[in-house]
Design a protein around this motif. Structure first.
Motif, mmCIF file in Angstrom:
data_model
loop_
_atom_site.group_PDB
_atom_site.id
_atom_site.type_symbol
_atom_site.label_atom_id
_atom_site.label_comp_id
_atom_site.label_asym_id
_atom_site.label_seq_id
_atom_site.Cartn_x
_atom_site.Cartn_y
_atom_site.Cartn_z
ATOM 1 N N PHE A 1 19.012 -8.525 -12.892
ATOM 2 C CA PHE A 1 17.906 -9.312 -12.909
ATOM 3 C C PHE A 1 16.969 -9.298 -11.711
ATOM 4 N N TRP A 2 17.714 -9.134 -10.480
ATOM 5 C CA TRP A 2 16.985 -9.133 -9.277
ATOM 6 C C TRP A 2 16.191 -7.743 -9.172
ATOM 7 N N GLN A 3 16.783 -6.652 -9.513
ATOM 8 C CA GLN A 3 16.321 -5.317 -9.320
ATOM 9 C C GLN A 3 15.411 -4.924 -10.410
ATOM 10 N N SER A 4 15.439 -5.713 -11.543
ATOM 11 C CA SER A 4 14.369 -5.692 -12.551
ATOM 12 C C SER A 4 13.115 -6.374 -12.046
ATOM 13 N N ALA A 5 13.394 -7.322 -11.389
ATOM 14 C CA ALA A 5 12.200 -7.963 -10.773
ATOM 15 C C ALA A 5 11.610 -7.269 -9.872
ATOM 16 N N PHE A 6 12.322 -6.627 -8.883
ATOM 17 C CA PHE A 6 11.754 -5.838 -7.856
ATOM 18 C C PHE A 6 10.797 -4.508 -8.292
ATOM 19 N N SER A 7 11.502 -3.944 -9.342
ATOM 20 C CA SER A 7 10.885 -2.720 -9.952
ATOM 21 C C SER A 7 9.795 -3.033 -10.870
ATOM 22 N N LEU A 8 9.659 -4.346 -11.277
ATOM 23 C CA LEU A 8 8.597 -4.891 -12.169
ATOM 24 C C LEU A 8 7.223 -4.741 -11.231
ATOM 25 N N GLY A 9 7.672 -5.267 -9.993
ATOM 26 C CA GLY A 9 6.567 -5.587 -9.036
ATOM 27 C C GLY A 9 5.948 -4.073 -8.691
ATOM 28 N N GLN A 10 6.956 -3.450 -8.634
ATOM 29 C CA GLN A 10 6.674 -1.853 -8.196
ATOM 30 C C GLN A 10 5.816 -1.347 -9.207
ATOM 31 N N TRP A 11 5.956 -1.418 -10.758
ATOM 32 C CA TRP A 11 5.141 -0.727 -11.694
ATOM 33 C C TRP A 11 3.922 -1.560 -11.682
ATOM 34 N N LEU A 12 3.792 -3.029 -11.435
ATOM 35 C CA LEU A 12 2.698 -3.617 -11.288
ATOM 36 C C LEU A 12 1.947 -3.447 -10.336
ATOM 37 N N SER A 13 2.314 -2.827 -9.167
ATOM 38 C CA SER A 13 1.441 -2.771 -7.992
ATOM 39 C C SER A 13 0.153 -1.993 -8.035
ATOM 40 N N PRO A 14 0.572 -0.418 -8.618
ATOM 41 C CA PRO A 14 -1.003 0.111 -8.672
ATOM 42 C C PRO A 14 -1.719 -0.324 -9.662
ATOM 43 N N LEU A 15 -1.220 -0.882 -10.769
ATOM 44 C CA LEU A 15 -2.245 -1.827 -11.809
ATOM 45 C C LEU A 15 -2.879 -2.841 -11.009
ATOM 46 N N VAL A 16 -2.159 -3.631 -10.347
ATOM 47 C CA VAL A 16 -3.018 -4.582 -9.809
ATOM 48 C C VAL A 16 -4.075 -4.188 -8.562
ATOM 49 N N VAL A 17 -3.828 -3.230 -7.842
ATOM 50 C CA VAL A 17 -4.710 -2.556 -7.028
ATOM 51 C C VAL A 17 -5.889 -1.690 -7.567
ATOM 52 N N THR A 18 -5.597 -1.190 -8.873
ATOM 53 C CA THR A 18 -6.711 -0.834 -9.352
ATOM 54 C C THR A 18 -7.691 -1.844 -10.156
ATOM 55 N N PHE A 19 -6.924 -2.881 -10.564
ATOM 56 C CA PHE A 19 -7.697 -3.947 -11.221
ATOM 57 C C PHE A 19 -8.627 -4.671 -10.203
ATOM 58 N N VAL A 20 -8.104 -4.913 -8.917
ATOM 59 C CA VAL A 20 -8.701 -5.402 -7.928
ATOM 60 C C VAL A 20 -9.994 -4.465 -7.316
ATOM 61 N N ALA A 21 -9.313 -3.284 -7.241
ATOM 62 C CA ALA A 21 -10.459 -2.231 -6.622
ATOM 63 C C ALA A 21 -11.736 -2.413 -7.254
ATOM 64 N N LEU A 22 -11.454 -2.187 -8.642
ATOM 65 C CA LEU A 22 -12.614 -2.037 -9.664
ATOM 66 C C LEU A 22 -13.622 -3.535 -9.459
ATOM 67 N N ARG A 23 -13.123 -4.333 -8.961
ATOM 68 C CA ARG A 23 -13.934 -5.835 -8.840
ATOM 69 C C ARG A 23 -14.260 -5.921 -7.411
ATOM 70 N N ALA A 24 -13.813 -5.296 -6.533
ATOM 71 C CA ALA A 24 -13.683 -5.492 -4.922
ATOM 72 C C ALA A 24 -14.414 -4.382 -4.423
ATOM 73 N N GLY A 25 -15.214 -3.677 -4.994
ATOM 74 C CA GLY A 25 -16.063 -2.613 -4.476
ATOM 75 C C GLY A 25 -15.034 -1.272 -3.801
ATOM 76 N N GLY A 26 -13.769 -1.046 -4.398
ATOM 77 C CA GLY A 26 -13.259 0.053 -4.202
ATOM 78 C C GLY A 26 -11.757 -0.154 -3.640
ATOM 79 N N LEU A 27 -10.922 0.741 -3.385
ATOM 80 C CA LEU A 27 -9.517 0.576 -2.667
ATOM 81 C C LEU A 27 -9.728 -0.225 -1.409
ATOM 82 N N MET A 28 -10.430 -0.007 -0.455
ATOM 83 C CA MET A 28 -10.548 -0.802 0.663
ATOM 84 C C MET A 28 -10.741 -2.298 0.513
ATOM 85 N N GLY A 29 -11.789 -2.625 -0.469
ATOM 86 C CA GLY A 29 -11.722 -4.058 -0.716
ATOM 87 C C GLY A 29 -10.659 -4.620 -1.350
#
Length: 388
Positions: free
Chosen positions: A333-361
């Motif tokens: 369960f713990w490692q599932s949670a940690f890996s879910l965050g790993q998978w979500l990480s680039p999706l979250v960054v891409t989602f936010v970057a498209l709305r915050a003016g790019g990767l640096m935003g």
């Protein structure tokens, strides 16, 4: 040697992301005509993590029922075979399918090697080996950043050859481990009968809290490892070897953070999370505001210092509540949670970057989210003091 044989497999989970990070721009260019490649190419790195996130609980169940060691040995062979496959595959879709195979093997490796550390070692010695496991993963990340960058200069497929190292780990585990029998008989050979699976007494409420915090923290943990190469590319760097080297230099913060954790761990989970999330927030803010390679790398280093403290904090917290009969499932369960965050990480960054003016935003927005977590940790500490 038993401990070392179980520390080494954690590098395979690190390899899935870090080894290929320096060549992501090359893979982007290779498949630039593939629809949706902006989302699909990062999944070459993170799709195994999604599989791990979904399958770790099942890996834990299998380990609790059939025994840990035999499944761990089989998973090394699977990992090597499917890990090498992209060297010969031409289509992005089939490459992604092979990465699913890596994820299946990785789930077994991830859960079973960590569970066996919990089986063989007790008390402070167990905490030492678990922290050592995270430090080993962190130090291997430095190596893989450089290996991936150097091999990447010979083409983006070349780093995949490193996946054959799983066969070396197969040999070490075969020689230096045995099937654990239980907390009272950790040094004895387990009999062939499967364990009985019962959920009576499983710490559901405490585990749910740890899982929620772990998903949140692991999104931050993997952001630099996945996005640093793209950030350096935006700042004008083009050499995969140089990008890999500079990212590895910044990532020295992770093993240093793990070392720092080992010195201050007795202060408690609440205070540790406050310190770690504050460092993550400061690092993200500097990355977003740096404007040059030096400032960006300084932010990466501070961020990774917090990340290096965060991982052992979460892992030891989870393992501290799991007796032998639940250890495989709880670790899953713990490692599932940690890996879910790993998978979500680039999706979250891409989602936010498209709305915050790019990767640096996006880094600046993540700084706010990490800062909010630090504020919650601080408030929780204040409430706990008043309750006492």
């Amino acid at each position: 040697m038993t401990g070392i044989a179980l520390l080494l497999p954690i590098t395979l989970t690190t390899m899935a992301v870090v080894l290929l990070a320096p060549v992501v721009p090359q893979i982007m260019a290779e498949f630039s005509t593939t629809p949706g490649h902006e989302y699909l190419v990062p999944m070459v790195l993170t799709l195994p993590a999604l599989c791990v996130a979904l399958l770790c609980p099942f890996a834990g169940i299998l380990g609790d029922y059939f025994g840990r060691r035999k499944l761990l040995l089989a998973s090394f062979v699977i990992y090597a075979l499917v890990g090498l496959a992209p060297i010969f595959l031409k289509d992005l879709t089939t490459i992604l399918v092979s990465r699913v195979g890596v994820g299946i093997a990785e789930a077994l490796i991830y859960v079973l090697s960590t569970t066996m550390i919990g089986d063989y070692f007790k008390g402070a010695e167990r905490d030492k080996w678990l922290a050592g496991q995270t430090a080993f993963a962190s130090m291997s990340a430095l190596l893989f950043f450089n290996i991936g960058g150097i091999l990447g200069d010979f083409g983006w497929r070349t780093p995949f050859w490193v996946y054959s190292s799983a066969l070396v780990m197969f040999a070490l585990v075969w020689i230096f481990t045995w099937e654990p029998a239980g907390d009272d008989h950790a040094d004895e050979e387990a009999d062939a009968a499967p364990h009985k699976l019962s959920w009576a007494g499983f710490p559901w409420a405490r585990m749910a809290t740890i899982v929620a915090v772990t998903i949140y923290g692991s999104v931050f943990f993997y952001t630099v490892q996945i996005q640093a190469a793209s950030g350096l590319t935006e700042l004008g760097l083009t050499s995969a070897a140089r990008i890999g080297f500079l990212t590895s230099v910044a990532s020295v913060g992770v093993p240093l953070g793990t070392f720092l954790y080992s010195r201050i761990a007795p202060i408690g989970v609440g205070k540790l999370l406050l310190i770690e999330l504050t460092l993550l927030a400061i690092g993200f803010m500097l990355m977003g505001k740096g404007g040059n390679v030096t400032g960006f790398l300084a932010g990466c280093f501070i961020n990774q210092l917090g990340a290096g403290m965060l991982l052992p904090t979460l892992l030891v917290w989870a393992m501290s509540i799991l007796p032998f009969e639940f250890r495989g499932r709880g670790t899953g369960f713990w490692q599932s949670a940690f890996s879910l965050g790993q998978w979500l990480s680039p999706l979250v960054v891409t989602f936010v970057a498209l709305r915050a003016g790019g990767l640096m935003g996006s880094f600046q927005v993540l700084a706010l989210f990490a800062g909010a977590g630090a504020a919650i940790a601080l408030a929780s500490l204040q409430i706990s003091r008043k309750a006492q």
